[in-house]
Design a protein around this motif. Structure first.
Motif, PDB file in Angstrom:
ATOM      1  N   GLY A 135       0.810  -1.204   0.000  1.00 31.52           N
ATOM      2  CA  GLY A 135       0.000   0.000   0.000  1.00 31.52           C
ATOM      3  C   GLY A 135       0.844   1.254   0.000  1.00 31.52           C
ATOM      4  N   PRO A 136       0.245   2.423  -0.236  1.00 32.24           N
ATOM      5  CA  PRO A 136       0.987   3.682  -0.223  1.00 32.24           C
ATOM      6  C   PRO A 136       1.332   4.107   1.202  1.00 32.24           C
ATOM      7  CG  PRO A 136      -1.353   4.103  -0.521  1.00 32.24           C
ATOM      8  CD  PRO A 136      -1.191   2.619  -0.527  1.00 32.24           C
ATOM      9  N   GLN A 137       2.173   5.091   1.293  1.00 34.83           N
ATOM     10  CA  GLN A 137       2.546   5.619   2.600  1.00 34.83           C
ATOM     11  C   GLN A 137       1.343   6.289   3.264  1.00 34.83           C
ATOM     12  OE1 GLN A 137       6.453   7.605   3.357  1.00 34.83           O
ATOM     13  NE2 GLN A 137       5.197   9.414   3.679  1.00 34.83           N
ATOM     14  N   LYS A 138       1.160   6.010   4.547  1.00 31.67           N
ATOM     15  CA  LYS A 138       0.059   6.596   5.291  1.00 31.67           C
ATOM     16  C   LYS A 138       0.393   8.023   5.707  1.00 31.67           C
ATOM     17  CE  LYS A 138      -1.091   2.065   7.279  1.00 31.67           C
ATOM     18  NZ  LYS A 138      -1.249   1.320   8.558  1.00 31.67           N
ATOM     19  N   ASP A 139      -0.633   8.725   6.185  1.00 35.25           N
ATOM     20  CA  ASP A 139      -0.408  10.083   6.672  1.00 35.25           C
ATOM     21  C   ASP A 139      -0.293  10.140   8.192  1.00 35.25           C
ATOM     22  OD1 ASP A 139      -2.976   9.521   7.383  1.00 35.25           O
ATOM     23  OD2 ASP A 139      -3.896  11.238   6.353  1.00 35.25           O
ATOM     24  N   ALA A 140      -0.300   8.952   8.848  1.00 35.06           N
ATOM     25  CA  ALA A 140      -0.152   8.896  10.311  1.00 35.06           C
ATOM     26  C   ALA A 140       0.326   7.501  10.686  1.00 35.06           C
ATOM     27  CB  ALA A 140      -1.470   9.212  11.010  1.00 35.06           C
ATOM     28  N   ALA A 141       1.168   7.448  11.730  1.00 31.54           N
ATOM     29  CA  ALA A 141       1.678   6.152  12.199  1.00 31.54           C
ATOM     30  C   ALA A 141       2.315   6.344  13.561  1.00 31.54           C
ATOM     31  CB  ALA A 141       2.688   5.565  11.211  1.00 31.54           C
ATOM     32  N   ASN A 142       2.507   5.238  14.260  1.00 31.05           N
ATOM     33  CA  ASN A 142       3.228   5.253  15.534  1.00 31.05           C
ATOM     34  C   ASN A 142       4.724   5.122  15.281  1.00 31.05           C
ATOM     35  OD1 ASN A 142       0.776   5.329  16.942  1.00 31.05           O
ATOM     36  ND2 ASN A 142       0.640   3.092  17.012  1.00 31.05           N
ATOM     37  N   VAL A 143       5.510   5.753  16.143  1.00 33.13           N
ATOM     38  CA  VAL A 143       6.969   5.731  15.979  1.00 33.13           C
ATOM     39  C   VAL A 143       7.640   5.527  17.331  1.00 33.13           C
ATOM     40  CG1 VAL A 143       6.948   7.225  13.946  1.00 33.13           C
ATOM     41  CG2 VAL A 143       7.159   8.239  16.227  1.00 33.13           C
ATOM     42  N   SER A 160      11.453  14.264  29.521  1.00 30.10           N
ATOM     43  CA  SER A 160      11.851  12.905  29.866  1.00 30.10           C
ATOM     44  C   SER A 160      11.241  11.950  28.843  1.00 30.10           C
ATOM     45  CB  SER A 160      11.370  12.544  31.273  1.00 30.10           C
ATOM     46  OG  SER A 160       9.944  12.537  31.325  1.00 30.10           O
ATOM     47  N   PRO A 161      11.737  10.713  28.759  1.00 32.33           N
ATOM     48  CA  PRO A 161      11.139   9.742  27.844  1.00 32.33           C
ATOM     49  C   PRO A 161       9.663   9.492  28.141  1.00 32.33           C
ATOM     50  CG  PRO A 161      13.310   9.001  28.531  1.00 32.33           C
ATOM     51  CD  PRO A 161      13.002  10.210  29.349  1.00 32.33           C
ATOM     52  N   GLU A 162       9.306   9.445  29.426  1.00 37.40           N
ATOM     53  CA  GLU A 162       7.904   9.209  29.785  1.00 37.40           C
ATOM     54  C   GLU A 162       7.014  10.344  29.290  1.00 37.40           C
ATOM     55  OE1 GLU A 162      10.447   8.919  31.801  1.00 37.40           O
ATOM     56  OE2 GLU A 162      10.510   6.747  32.111  1.00 37.40           O
ATOM     57  N   ALA A 163       7.540  11.588  29.341  1.00 38.25           N
ATOM     58  CA  ALA A 163       6.746  12.728  28.895  1.00 38.25           C
ATOM     59  C   ALA A 163       6.500  12.704  27.390  1.00 38.25           C
ATOM     60  CB  ALA A 163       7.445  14.030  29.289  1.00 38.25           C
ATOM     61  N   ALA A 164       7.371  12.026  26.652  1.00 42.39           N
ATOM     62  CA  ALA A 164       7.211  11.983  25.194  1.00 42.39           C
ATOM     63  C   ALA A 164       6.138  11.003  24.750  1.00 42.39           C
ATOM     64  CB  ALA A 164       8.541  11.610  24.548  1.00 42.39           C
ATOM     65  N   LEU A 165       5.798  10.029  25.587  1.00 38.24           N
ATOM     66  CA  LEU A 165       4.819   9.010  25.195  1.00 38.24           C
ATOM     67  C   LEU A 165       3.457   9.654  24.915  1.00 38.24           C
ATOM     68  CD1 LEU A 165       5.682   6.171  27.751  1.00 38.24           C
ATOM     69  CD2 LEU A 165       6.485   6.458  25.398  1.00 38.24           C
ATOM     70  N   GLY A 166       2.904   9.328  23.781  1.00 42.10           N
ATOM     71  CA  GLY A 166       1.620   9.891  23.380  1.00 42.10           C
ATOM     72  C   GLY A 166       1.734  11.217  22.659  1.00 42.10           C
ATOM     73  N   GLU A 183       7.242  14.442   0.988  1.00 46.44           N
ATOM     74  CA  GLU A 183       6.635  14.169  -0.324  1.00 46.44           C
ATOM     75  C   GLU A 183       5.311  14.894  -0.504  1.00 46.44           C
ATOM     76  OE1 GLU A 183       6.363   9.983  -0.860  1.00 46.44           O
ATOM     77  OE2 GLU A 183       8.543   9.660  -0.824  1.00 46.44           O
ATOM     78  N   GLY A 184       5.301  16.155  -0.136  1.00 39.95           N
ATOM     79  CA  GLY A 184       4.132  16.985  -0.373  1.00 39.95           C
ATOM     80  C   GLY A 184       2.988  16.788   0.593  1.00 39.95           C
ATOM     81  N   GLN A 185       3.174  15.984   1.645  1.00 34.49           N
ATOM     82  CA  GLN A 185       2.119  15.806   2.639  1.00 34.49           C
ATOM     83  C   GLN A 185       2.725  15.828   4.036  1.00 34.49           C
ATOM     84  OE1 GLN A 185       0.291  11.939   2.744  1.00 34.49           O
ATOM     85  NE2 GLN A 185       2.172  10.868   2.199  1.00 34.49           N
ATOM     86  N   ASN A 186       1.872  16.137   4.986  1.00 34.58           N
ATOM     87  CA  ASN A 186       2.297  16.145   6.381  1.00 34.58           C
ATOM     88  C   ASN A 186       1.947  14.807   7.030  1.00 34.58           C
ATOM     89  OD1 ASN A 186       3.276  18.791   6.322  1.00 34.58           O
ATOM     90  ND2 ASN A 186       1.232  19.642   6.695  1.00 34.58           N
ATOM     91  N   ILE A 187       2.933  14.216   7.671  1.00 29.39           N
ATOM     92  CA  ILE A 187       2.745  12.926   8.321  1.00 29.39           C
ATOM     93  C   ILE A 187       2.709  13.148   9.834  1.00 29.39           C
ATOM     94  CG2 ILE A 187       3.650  10.592   8.606  1.00 29.39           C
ATOM     95  CD1 ILE A 187       5.172  10.971   6.012  1.00 29.39           C
ATOM     96  N   THR A 188       1.676  12.660  10.487  1.00 30.63           N
ATOM     97  CA  THR A 188       1.545  12.772  11.936  1.00 30.63           C
ATOM     98  C   THR A 188       2.111  11.511  12.581  1.00 30.63           C
ATOM     99  OG1 THR A 188      -0.448  14.112  11.687  1.00 30.63           O
ATOM    100  CG2 THR A 188      -0.036  13.131  13.849  1.00 30.63           C
ATOM    101  N   LEU A 189       3.154  11.683  13.377  1.00 34.69           N
ATOM    102  CA  LEU A 189       3.818  10.565  14.032  1.00 34.69           C
ATOM    103  C   LEU A 189       3.531  10.617  15.527  1.00 34.69           C
ATOM    104  CD1 LEU A 189       7.275  10.822  12.219  1.00 34.69           C
ATOM    105  CD2 LEU A 189       5.275   9.478  11.548  1.00 34.69           C
ATOM    106  N   THR A 190       3.013   9.539  16.066  1.00 35.22           N
ATOM    107  CA  THR A 190       2.682   9.444  17.491  1.00 35.22           C
ATOM    108  C   THR A 190       3.737   8.591  18.192  1.00 35.22           C
ATOM    109  OG1 THR A 190       0.328   9.614  16.982  1.00 35.22           O
ATOM    110  CG2 THR A 190       0.937   8.800  19.170  1.00 35.22           C
ATOM    111  N   VAL A 191       4.295   9.106  19.276  1.00 34.09           N
ATOM    112  CA  VAL A 191       5.366   8.418  19.998  1.00 34.09           C
ATOM    113  C   VAL A 191       4.770   7.340  20.901  1.00 34.09           C
ATOM    114  CG1 VAL A 191       7.318   8.696  21.565  1.00 34.09           C
ATOM    115  CG2 VAL A 191       6.734  10.527  19.952  1.00 34.09           C
ATOM    116  N   ILE A 192       5.215   6.094  20.696  1.00 34.71           N
ATOM    117  CA  ILE A 192       4.743   4.991  21.538  1.00 34.71           C
ATOM    118  C   ILE A 192       5.866   4.398  22.393  1.00 34.71           C
ATOM    119  CG2 ILE A 192       2.895   4.377  19.948  1.00 34.71           C
ATOM    120  CD1 ILE A 192       4.725   2.039  19.009  1.00 34.71           C
TER     121      ILE A 192
END
Length: 262
Positions: free
Chosen positions: A36-44, A58-64, A72-81
């Motif tokens: 499939g194509p690249q999504k516009d959101a994913a967990n990282v 802190s690392p704990e503060a970054a979660l979520g 590539e012309g679009q904004n990707i939303t990355l959520t820290v898990i």
């Protein structure tokens, strides 16, 4: 961003500082699927240096938390898990690169395989067989990760061996000089030692007298060498990303060792 798969952390044995790792059954963990194509959101997953660079305390503060990345012309939303330690795959003198790990099942050029020690020859044969089926005209290029890391740090290892050899040679030459000085001093003061013995001096008193005479130049040499060694070591250690802090106890221990040798 670093493209990995869902088993990356388990294969390399990388521990988590906070959060969780990627899971195969969660579609939200996959940024680019194999069909499939690249999504516009994913967990990282972030490295610790990336957490600091992005402003989390802190690392704990970054979660979520989320990171917006234009690509590539679009904004990707990355959520820290999850957050992992900074990985040192290159020279110990090269700073850690803040890294965002994403699951991408396309465009990965490196395959990491975890192998039990005794099964390495069998696994090599299987890898070669599969490689010849897929790429008949290209030779397989493989290496052990520990050998690669050893090769990267080979210059520092050689430098340590050379410095250690010179240190042993220096101590040996110093011992020969001290032995000659002790023999000369004892011979020159033999009459004084005899008189002291006749006057009732104990052997321990005479030895203490001679030891004090040898200890003074050693103590003076330590006072001269300590600041020079401190400055030299500080300059050498400043080139490493992860380094120890110099402790005066190290120099004191060396001074005591020099006294014992003398």
């Amino acid at each position: 961003m670093e493209a990995v798969d869902t088993t990356y952390l388990q294969t390399l044995g990388i521990p988590l500082v906070a959060g969780r790792g990627f899971e195969e059954g969660r579609s939200a963990d996959i940024l680019v699927d194999s069909k499939g194509p690249q999504k516009d959101a994913a967990n990282v997953i972030l490295s610790e240096s990336a957490v600091r660079l992005l402003g989390w305390r802190s690392p704990e503060a970054a979660l979520g938390g989320t990171v917006l990345v234009p690509e590539e012309g679009q904004n990707i939303t990355l959520t820290v898990i999850g957050v992992i330690p900074d990985l040192q795959f290159y020279s110990a003198r090269q700073p850690h690169a803040p890294t965002i790990f994403t699951v991408q099942k396309q465009g990965i050029s490196t395959l990491a395989v975890r192998v039990r020690g005794g099964a390495a020859p069998e696994v090599h044969g299987l890898i070669d067989a599969v490689w010849r089926e897929l790429f008949t005209d290209l030779p397989v290029n493989r290496e052990f990760l520990d050998e690669r890391i050893e090769r990267i740090h080979r210059a520092e290892l050689r430098q340590g061996i050379v410095l250690g050899a010179f240190a042993v040679l220096t101590v040996g030459i110093g011992c020969l000089g001290l032995f000659g000085l002790a023999a000369f001093t004892t011979e020159r003061r033999s009459r004084e030692i005899g008189i002291r013995k006749v006057m009732g001096a104990r052997t321990a008193d005479i030895v203490r007298l001679l030891v004090w005479q040898f200890s003074r130049p050693v103590a003076a040499a330590c006072l001269i060498a300590w600041p020079i060694a401190w400055l030299g070591l500080e300059d050498w250690l400043s080139g490493f990303v992860n380094r120890i802090d110099l402790n005066p106890l190290f120099f004191l221990a060396v001074g005591i060792a020099a006294m014992l040798i003398a």
